[in-house]
Motif scaffolding. Structure first.
Motif, PDB file in Angstrom:
ATOM      1  N   ASP A 271       0.736  -1.394  -0.031  1.00 35.96           N
ATOM      2  CA  ASP A 271       0.142   0.042  -0.049  1.00 35.96           C
ATOM      3  C   ASP A 271       0.787   1.313  -0.078  1.00 35.96           C
ATOM      4  OD1 ASP A 271       1.012  -0.223   2.671  1.00 35.96           O
ATOM      5  OD2 ASP A 271      -0.814   0.691   3.673  1.00 35.96           O
ATOM      6  N   LEU A 272       1.856   1.358  -0.793  1.00 29.85           N
ATOM      7  CA  LEU A 272       2.881   2.391  -0.928  1.00 29.85           C
ATOM      8  C   LEU A 272       2.521   3.182  -2.306  1.00 29.85           C
ATOM      9  CD1 LEU A 272       5.951   0.951   0.848  1.00 29.85           C
ATOM     10  CD2 LEU A 272       4.161   2.324   2.004  1.00 29.85           C
TER      11      LEU A 272
ATOM     12  N   ARG B 273      -0.484  -4.236   3.750  1.00 29.80           N
ATOM     13  CA  ARG B 273      -0.049  -2.936   4.648  1.00 29.80           C
ATOM     14  C   ARG B 273       1.231  -3.072   5.022  1.00 29.80           C
ATOM     15  NH1 ARG B 273      -4.627   0.448   5.169  1.00 29.80           N
ATOM     16  NH2 ARG B 273      -6.572  -0.467   4.732  1.00 29.80           N
TER      17      ARG B 273
ATOM     18  N   ARG C 248       2.968   5.113  10.333  1.00 32.18           N
ATOM     19  CA  ARG C 248       1.694   5.854   9.878  1.00 32.18           C
ATOM     20  C   ARG C 248       1.445   7.113  10.128  1.00 32.18           C
ATOM     21  NH1 ARG C 248       0.118   0.250  12.109  1.00 32.18           N
ATOM     22  NH2 ARG C 248      -1.124  -0.875  10.419  1.00 32.18           N
TER      23      ARG C 248
ATOM     24  N   ILE D  92       1.924   6.333   2.013  1.00 28.26           N
ATOM     25  CA  ILE D  92       0.893   5.343   2.105  1.00 28.26           C
ATOM     26  C   ILE D  92      -0.336   5.613   1.250  1.00 28.26           C
ATOM     27  CG2 ILE D  92      -0.890   4.141   3.362  1.00 28.26           C
ATOM     28  CD1 ILE D  92       0.972   5.005   5.874  1.00 28.26           C
TER      29      ILE D  92
END
Length: 556
Positions: free
Chosen positions: A124-125, A149, A163, A170
């Motif tokens: 998820d980058l 993730r 995060r 992200i």
């Protein structure tokens, strides 16, 4: 024929078990379940945990409709996601197709179409996930994407910090029935079925780099890949009281790392200390945190370790530094061994052979300037450049050809190219020019396609590159041929200097004149802040050739 200098403690004609990669993992899980299997940024997984993840991923993929023989793409850096997905795909009976996370969407779409990849796992980058989703929307074979993730693979504190601090990197995961999260796969009950494939079954479609045209899908069976890891296991074997630790900086999606840093490590129950890419501070921290005992890499990795401060203490536990993927400059070998205290041996392989065919002995003579001796069960011949059916006498130059249980069955949907590369009796033409000595050691002179014809004479770029690397200011160098109206072709040298060095073409030419003949002298010398490299970190000539062609067209 067994080479005269073969290590006495290694049986060239060793027996090979009949096995699949899934069975290799399961045997290690059964024998070493409580030992560390994977380490990533300080987070660890035991072999029992890895085995459970793999079984759940396989069940989850099956629930998505993945059937034996289906193509499943992995577009992932070195993380636990890659290892669990790789073996999960194989346990489900499907075929792994490796994709470089550095690919642009167009390249990715072409490989998806050629391979028939129907499911892709990725992170998820940014910009990785958006590129994969672009391919998903293209309307080709790709029908489903599984998103991992990245933060979920980090230790708890680092996960929270990632995060918070790296939110901009992200990518949002769209609400789309075609998209599934990796965590959902792990909720499936583990598969307990017997293997869904046989040793002869296709395990991996590994695409070549495409330096001479369209990338080709190399068909590697479980038997091919298992043979290569067992060949390497025999070559590297040494009784140890403690667990081996493999530092995996080179990317698993590359065939060298897939076999040496991952499959071999799992076969011997080693802990794999994973790095998502080469980043100076993170790699040095991993060296000091886990003290690896095995370190495979390309020459630029060993050079970077020296330049970025790796000390003798950092490398004190390393017993096997194996260089592959590109020729190892002798000057770099000397510098690394002098500063690290670790032996650095050069090996050789190619995608079509799973990939490793040759290596200098870890116990025995490490003969400089050679790729070493053939691994067990690998036959090697030097054949005429004019007549590939004719073997050359010992000591004479020709094309290196190999045959063994690690050699591919062919290229996917490319019968003509398969026939041009493999003989009817199973010999693989490597495209590399080499010389075999009386002891069986092979020295590579160059790639056939890299030969530069200067006034009808063969000039080998590697010979010029070796001299460039002996200059104290040169960090990296590569040589290609450029058109020359008078001589047909001439060498062109592209040079990356060490930090603080000042470009001085006249001084470099004066240095080269002491070591090179007139036809070897580069017509063009250009200094670059950075030379182009492939995803695995080796120097790439393809971009430089294209740049020269473009320059000539514009100046015509």
């Amino acid at each position: 024929m067994i080479p005269r200098a073969y290590p006495p403690d290694i049986a060239w004609d060793m027996p090979l078990p009949r096995e699949t990669l899934t069975e290799v993992l399961e045997a290690t899980v059964a024998a070493h379940g409580e030992k560390p299997a994977l380490e990533f940024m300080g987070r660890s997984w035991r072999y029992a945990e890895l085995g459970d993840m793999v079984a759940r991923v396989a069940a989850g993929l099956r629930a998505l409709g993945v059937a034996p023989g289906d193509r499943v793409g992995l577009c992932l850096p070195n993380t636990h996601f890659f290892v669990a997905a790789y073996f999960g795909v194989l346990k489900a009976g499907a075929v792994v197709v490796n994709f470089s996370p550095l690919m642009v969407a167009e390249e990715m779409a072409a490989q998806v179409a050629d391979s028939g990849t129907s499911v892709m796992l990725t992170l998820d980058l940014k910009p990785l996930l958006p590129r994969v989703l672009e391919v998903l929307d293209n309307g080709g074979p790709l029908k489903r994407v599984v998103v991992c993730r990245f933060a979920e693979g980090l230790p708890a504190v680092k996960s929270v910090m990632f995060r918070l601090v790296r939110r901009a990197s992200i990518a949002a995961i769209p609400h789309d029935p075609r998209i599934t999260e990796f965590a959902a796969l792990l909720k499936a009950a583990p598969i307990t079925d017997p293997p869904m494939t046989t040793p002869e079954g296709l395990a991996v479609l590994q695409y070549t780099g495409g330096t001479t045209g369209r990338p080709k899908g190399v068909m590697l069976s479980h038997a091919n890949l298992c043979a290569n890891l067992r060949q390497l296991q025999a070559w590297c074997a040494e009784p140890r009281r403690t667990q081996e630790r493999m530092l995996a900086v080179i990317p698993f999606f590359h065939v060298f790392a897939m076999t040496v840093a991952m499959n071999l490590a799992i076969a011997i129950g080693a802990e794999i200390v994973m790095q998502p890419r080469y980043e100076k501070k993170l790699v040095l921290a991993a060296l000091r945190r886990r003290h690896p005992t095995m370190l495979p890499g390309v020459p630029t990795l060993f050079k970077a370790l020296l330049d970025h401060g790796a000390t003798r203490e950092d490398l004190a536990q390393v017993r096997a530094c194996i260089s592959g993927g590109a020729p190892l400059p002798i000057a770099l070998k000397h510098e690394f061994e002098a500063k690290s205290g670790a032996a650095l041996v050069e090996g050789y392989g190619l995608t079509e052979a799973s990939p490793v065919c040759f290596c200098n002995p870890l116990r025995g003579e490490n003969r400089e300037g050679t790729i070493g001796l053939p691994l067990p069960l690998v036959e090697a011949e030097i054949r005429s450049l004019e007549d590939p059916a004719r073997a050359m006498p010992m000591g004479e130059r020709g094309e290196l050809c190999v045959r063994g249980p690690n050699v591919m069955s062919g290229y996917r949907n490319r019968p003509a190219e398969t026939a041009a590369t493999m003989t009817p009796d199973g010999w693989l033409r490597t495209g590399d020019v080499g010389i075999m000595d009386a002891d069986g050691y092979v020295a590579l002179v160059d790639r056939i396609k890299d030969l530069i014809l200067v006034s009808g004479f063969n000039v080998y770029p590697r010979a010029i590159e070796e001299v460039l690397y002996t200059h104290p200011d040169v960090a990296a160098a590569t040589v290609v041929g450029i058109p020359d109206s008078r001589q047909g072709e001439s060498p062109a040298a592209f040079v990356e200097l060490k930090p603080g060095a000042v470009p001085d073409e006249a001084a470099l030419r004066a240095f080269l004149k002491l070591h090179l003949s007139a036809i070897q002298m580069p017509k063009l010398i250009e200094f670059r802040e950075a030379l182009p490299r492939t995803a695995v970190g080796k120097l790439s000539k393809k971009e430089l050739r294209e740049e020269i062609r473009t320059r000539l067209r514009e100046n015509a």
